[in-house]
Design a protein around this motif. Sequence first.
Motif, mmCIF file in Angstrom:
data_model
loop_
_atom_site.group_PDB
_atom_site.id
_atom_site.type_symbol
_atom_site.label_atom_id
_atom_site.label_comp_id
_atom_site.label_asym_id
_atom_site.label_seq_id
_atom_site.Cartn_x
_atom_site.Cartn_y
_atom_site.Cartn_z
ATOM 1 N N ILE A 194 0.791 -1.064 -0.227
ATOM 2 C CA ILE A 194 0.126 -0.178 0.061
ATOM 3 C C ILE A 194 0.742 1.281 0.132
ATOM 4 C CG2 ILE A 194 -1.443 1.414 1.291
ATOM 5 C CD1 ILE A 194 -2.880 -1.387 2.402
ATOM 6 N N ILE A 195 1.972 1.354 0.786
ATOM 7 C CA ILE A 195 2.715 2.370 0.922
ATOM 8 C C ILE A 195 3.393 2.574 -0.286
ATOM 9 C CG2 ILE A 195 4.490 3.579 2.344
ATOM 10 C CD1 ILE A 195 3.725 2.247 4.913
ATOM 11 N N CYS A 196 4.142 1.580 -0.887
ATOM 12 C CA CYS A 196 4.858 1.780 -2.043
ATOM 13 C C CYS A 196 3.992 2.155 -3.267
ATOM 14 C CB CYS A 196 5.490 0.440 -2.221
ATOM 15 S SG CYS A 196 7.030 -0.007 -1.233
ATOM 16 N N LYS A 197 2.808 1.774 -3.381
ATOM 17 C CA LYS A 197 1.900 2.172 -4.452
ATOM 18 C C LYS A 197 1.701 3.483 -3.975
ATOM 19 C CE LYS A 197 -2.459 1.196 -6.788
ATOM 20 N NZ LYS A 197 -2.991 2.477 -6.583
ATOM 21 N N GLU A 198 1.352 4.222 -2.832
ATOM 22 C CA GLU A 198 1.216 5.635 -2.435
ATOM 23 C C GLU A 198 2.214 6.514 -2.937
ATOM 24 O OE1 GLU A 198 -0.927 8.526 -0.568
ATOM 25 O OE2 GLU A 198 -1.660 6.695 -1.362
ATOM 26 N N ILE A 199 3.674 5.945 -2.729
ATOM 27 C CA ILE A 199 4.852 6.835 -2.859
ATOM 28 C C ILE A 199 5.080 6.778 -4.461
ATOM 29 C CG2 ILE A 199 5.358 6.970 -0.564
ATOM 30 C CD1 ILE A 199 7.753 4.962 -1.295
ATOM 31 N N GLU A 234 -6.486 -8.310 -4.245
ATOM 32 C CA GLU A 234 -6.352 -8.912 -5.474
ATOM 33 C C GLU A 234 -6.533 -7.781 -6.623
ATOM 34 O OE1 GLU A 234 -8.730 -12.356 -8.085
ATOM 35 O OE2 GLU A 234 -9.726 -11.487 -6.164
ATOM 36 N N ASP A 235 -7.405 -6.987 -6.486
ATOM 37 C CA ASP A 235 -7.589 -5.778 -7.473
ATOM 38 C C ASP A 235 -6.126 -4.891 -7.678
ATOM 39 O OD1 ASP A 235 -9.885 -6.502 -8.247
ATOM 40 O OD2 ASP A 235 -11.073 -5.210 -7.040
ATOM 41 N N MET A 236 -5.467 -5.011 -6.473
ATOM 42 C CA MET A 236 -4.394 -4.000 -6.333
ATOM 43 C C MET A 236 -3.189 -4.890 -7.322
ATOM 44 S SD MET A 236 -2.313 -2.792 -2.906
ATOM 45 C CE MET A 236 -0.810 -1.881 -3.148
ATOM 46 N N GLU A 237 -3.282 -6.164 -6.959
ATOM 47 C CA GLU A 237 -1.985 -7.016 -7.559
ATOM 48 C C GLU A 237 -2.361 -6.863 -9.223
ATOM 49 O OE1 GLU A 237 -0.409 -11.213 -7.556
ATOM 50 O OE2 GLU A 237 -2.129 -11.046 -6.604
ATOM 51 N N LYS A 238 -3.586 -7.003 -9.660
ATOM 52 C CA LYS A 238 -3.907 -6.953 -11.052
ATOM 53 C C LYS A 238 -3.648 -5.646 -11.815
ATOM 54 C CE LYS A 238 -8.124 -10.038 -10.793
ATOM 55 N NZ LYS A 238 -9.458 -10.426 -11.078
ATOM 56 N N THR A 239 -3.896 -4.373 -10.907
ATOM 57 C CA THR A 239 -3.660 -3.162 -11.566
ATOM 58 C C THR A 239 -2.238 -3.122 -11.588
ATOM 59 O OG1 THR A 239 -5.622 -2.163 -10.559
ATOM 60 C CG2 THR A 239 -3.944 -0.810 -11.158
ATOM 61 N N GLU A 286 5.967 1.489 -7.849
ATOM 62 C CA GLU A 286 5.159 0.317 -8.090
ATOM 63 C C GLU A 286 5.635 -1.071 -8.381
ATOM 64 O OE1 GLU A 286 2.738 1.750 -11.592
ATOM 65 O OE2 GLU A 286 1.461 2.562 -10.266
ATOM 66 N N LYS A 287 6.919 -1.183 -8.529
ATOM 67 C CA LYS A 287 7.467 -2.368 -8.784
ATOM 68 C C LYS A 287 7.632 -3.119 -7.480
ATOM 69 C CE LYS A 287 11.930 -4.566 -10.495
ATOM 70 N NZ LYS A 287 13.310 -4.191 -11.185
ATOM 71 N N GLY A 346 2.878 -4.811 -17.948
ATOM 72 C CA GLY A 346 2.244 -4.689 -19.242
ATOM 73 C C GLY A 346 1.021 -5.829 -19.219
ATOM 74 N N ARG A 347 0.200 -5.556 -20.277
ATOM 75 C CA ARG A 347 -0.885 -6.385 -20.539
ATOM 76 C C ARG A 347 -0.243 -7.895 -21.306
ATOM 77 N NH1 ARG A 347 -5.902 -4.678 -19.646
ATOM 78 N NH2 ARG A 347 -6.220 -2.505 -19.273
ATOM 79 N N PRO A 348 -0.815 -8.881 -20.755
ATOM 80 C CA PRO A 348 -0.377 -10.077 -21.532
ATOM 81 C C PRO A 348 -0.772 -10.224 -23.181
ATOM 82 C CG PRO A 348 -2.224 -10.511 -20.249
ATOM 83 C CD PRO A 348 -1.911 -9.345 -19.985
ATOM 84 N N ILE A 349 0.024 -10.640 -23.999
ATOM 85 C CA ILE A 349 0.017 -10.523 -25.360
ATOM 86 C C ILE A 349 -1.156 -11.480 -25.620
ATOM 87 C CG2 ILE A 349 0.942 -11.093 -27.772
ATOM 88 C CD1 ILE A 349 3.588 -9.962 -26.451
#
Length: 224
Positions: free
Chosen positions: A180-185, A209-214, A188-189, A221-224
Amino acid sequence: MRALFAVFVIAAASLGVQIGAPLLGAPSGARAQGAALPDRPAAKAGPSGEAAKPPGDAAAQEPDRGKRLDALFAALKVAPDKESAKGIAERIDIALTPSGSETTDLLMSRAALASEAKDFDLAIQLLDGVLAISPDHLDAWNKRATIFYLKQDFSDALVDLRQVVAREPRHYGAWAGIAIICKEIGDEKRALEAVRNARAIYPHLDEVEDMEKTLTISVEGRPI
């Protein structure tokens, strides 16, 4: 779950954060300079000549605690559904919360009241006292991290969460908090690494789960 993940869900919601590996590098906040693991207080000899166990040291008081936690975490990983996983998670929460020390229990109680009253500085001082007595008190590290987060002191919050996962790498609540914190700052990796750590331990932790997907789409990137 009472404390492992819920505290960060509540804290994140209060700031409008959407909840949906290796330890992080040490942040550069006020407490980062003191982020090394604190020494245990010296144990005094008891009447029998053996070293007395420090107060609040649940692991020392319960020799089979480690085996019980191993069994619970193994069951959590293969739980067939959300409800059974939730029940196991609640048992893990209880097993990870030390008890038996009146001093630490009193300080934890007062810290909770101070936090509820939004007297965050007092809550931090009280939790400092707990950790001075019982440096392996995971709940104190976790709750102090949450308070730092509420103060938007993300650096010190990360320092405390690193202390949690250094002591118990399977603490999925702390990994979720790191995510949560890393996403906030904007890291994202590392947020993705942390949320994957949390879900590897607790696959039915649907709150992230939604956070992981995003994050997967954003980082890989999106899967081909």
